[in-house]
Design a protein around this motif. Sequence first.
Motif, PDB file in Angstrom:
ATOM      1  N   PHE A   9       0.833  -1.203   0.000  1.00 31.70           N
ATOM      2  CA  PHE A   9       0.000   0.000   0.000  1.00 31.70           C
ATOM      3  C   PHE A   9       0.868   1.254   0.000  1.00 31.70           C
ATOM      4  O   PHE A   9       0.689   2.157  -0.828  1.00 31.70           O
ATOM      5  N   ILE A  10       1.829   1.309   0.923  1.00 31.07           N
ATOM      6  CA  ILE A  10       2.702   2.484   1.006  1.00 31.07           C
ATOM      7  C   ILE A  10       3.497   2.644  -0.279  1.00 31.07           C
ATOM      8  O   ILE A  10       3.603   3.744  -0.842  1.00 31.07           O
ATOM      9  N   GLY A  11       4.072   1.541  -0.760  1.00 31.39           N
ATOM     10  CA  GLY A  11       4.912   1.610  -1.944  1.00 31.39           C
ATOM     11  C   GLY A  11       4.183   2.144  -3.163  1.00 31.39           C
ATOM     12  O   GLY A  11       4.701   3.001  -3.894  1.00 31.39           O
ATOM     13  N   MET A  30       4.253  11.282   5.354  1.00 30.39           N
ATOM     14  CA  MET A  30       4.211  10.834   6.743  1.00 30.39           C
ATOM     15  C   MET A  30       3.147   9.756   6.880  1.00 30.39           C
ATOM     16  O   MET A  30       1.965   9.966   6.574  1.00 30.39           O
ATOM     17  N   LEU A  31       3.584   8.608   7.336  1.00 28.00           N
ATOM     18  CA  LEU A  31       2.699   7.455   7.459  1.00 28.00           C
ATOM     19  C   LEU A  31       1.782   7.594   8.669  1.00 28.00           C
ATOM     20  O   LEU A  31       2.202   8.034   9.737  1.00 28.00           O
ATOM     21  N   ALA A  91      10.944  -2.495   9.380  1.00 34.25           N
ATOM     22  CA  ALA A  91      12.268  -2.743   8.783  1.00 34.25           C
ATOM     23  C   ALA A  91      12.294  -2.254   7.336  1.00 34.25           C
ATOM     24  O   ALA A  91      13.300  -1.680   6.873  1.00 34.25           O
ATOM     25  N   TRP A  92      11.187  -2.448   6.626  1.00 33.40           N
ATOM     26  CA  TRP A  92      11.098  -1.975   5.241  1.00 33.40           C
ATOM     27  C   TRP A  92      11.166  -0.451   5.180  1.00 33.40           C
ATOM     28  O   TRP A  92      11.856   0.117   4.333  1.00 33.40           O
ATOM     29  N   TYR A  93      10.470   0.220   6.107  1.00 29.32           N
ATOM     30  CA  TYR A  93      10.463   1.683   6.120  1.00 29.32           C
ATOM     31  C   TYR A  93      11.844   2.222   6.473  1.00 29.32           C
ATOM     32  O   TYR A  93      12.288   3.232   5.927  1.00 29.32           O
TER      33      TYR A  93
END
Length: 472
Positions: free
Chosen positions: A392-394, A414-415, A452-454
């Motif tokens: 979703f973020i990507g 900003m998440l 970890a991905w962020y």
Amino acid sequence: MQLTIPKDFILGAASSAWQTEGWKGKKEGQDSYLDSWYKNEKFVWHNGYGPAVATNFMEQYQDDVDMMQKIHLTHYRTSINWSRFMIDYEKGVVDEDYAQHIDDVLDALIAAGVEPMLCLEHYELPTFLLEKYDGWSSRKVVDFYVQYAAEVFKRYHHKVKYWFTFNEPIVIQTRCYLDAIRWPHEQNTNKWMQWNYHKVLATAKVVELFKSKGYEGQIGCVLNPEMVYARSSSPEDQKAAEMYDLFFNRIYLDPLVHGSYPEVFWKVCKEEGLEFTYIQEDLDCIAQNTVDFLGINQYYPKRVRAPRYQWNNQAPFHPEKFYETFDLPGRQMNNSRGWEIYPKLLFDMAMYIKERYNNIPWLITENGMGRENEEQFMDASGVVQDDYRIDFIGKHLSWLLRAVEQGANCKGYMLWAFTDCVSPMNAFKNRYGLVRIELNQERTRTLKKSAAWYQQLIDQRILEIEDDEAVK
């Protein structure tokens, strides 16, 4: 495919005071609107969870800051709880215990290399002002708010360089007084507009105050304009989209950025008998004190069509007289939240701001993926494997970065949210965080896979996407 993230492009996360703090240390008479709603209608909050404990940030903020440092977070947006900051809202007497807590949080963030970004009001209108003055119905509440802002700036201006007057200022009165679906369930369209107007005025007055003191930094407002899509190219559907945009987006964007309401707004108000109190002196203040930048919260698109039925003229005026919600067949859905997933809306919103609002500096202050029953995705070590959040973020970020390449003046993403947190009615049903919060007495915290991905995204400044479909 790889997309490069500009070096100065912010990758942060957000939350708010009322959704994290809990009530420990709160004194009598320091309830906010959200606290009172929870006390009056606890049964509508999922499984009875609400702001009473929340994530216990009051006591455990250092745990969160340590995790921010662990994933190399550079910016964190939250709020000061107006209802707790003051002991006497009318005289401006500060609760020194709570003020010290804010100092401690800011010091912890700065020590961890995290830039604090503070909002003055994130739905935290003091219940005292709601009961005595009918909240933002009263011009006096504007003055009390400016007095509160002055005290906050005086104490923290040397620690905070990014300020927001409100978070989503349209939401509370829309739910309570336009749609009447939340406590106190009073349908009053004129009050809805009075609250909107007074929040615009309050922003202008606080901007004026901030500038007059010569404080270093920038001041803006967090809005939640909805990217509106008409069902079709027909003039009728296009008109429906224009009217939705007028009443739910432009009534804040135009005065905050351009310094005035659009002429069509005054025309429709007159035709529909939509009345609210204003004076020329205040309109002049709005014209002369526009915001430095905007925060934009975005989750889902708004699709509308021309109404198919005659409006009931015996009903109070509602902007939906001019539109009808339209559900796109075959749309991708977040079924946990009931929201359409449409990543391109970030590109479209960026172009909307670029073309209509002088390409004002702005950033995404909320975007994220809420998911129900995340524990089903835990691996054997207890880590939530939230690949759906990463996806979703990507996809959303890829569209935003393409907009930046095309000249959009967007400064960051900003998440929502750094940790799982309480949401109105939803409580902890849908989890949004990079950090999981267990609903035990200890409010145990663990990092999800997305954390970890962020961190990798922050460190390497490279967004990997499977193909170029997301940016065509």
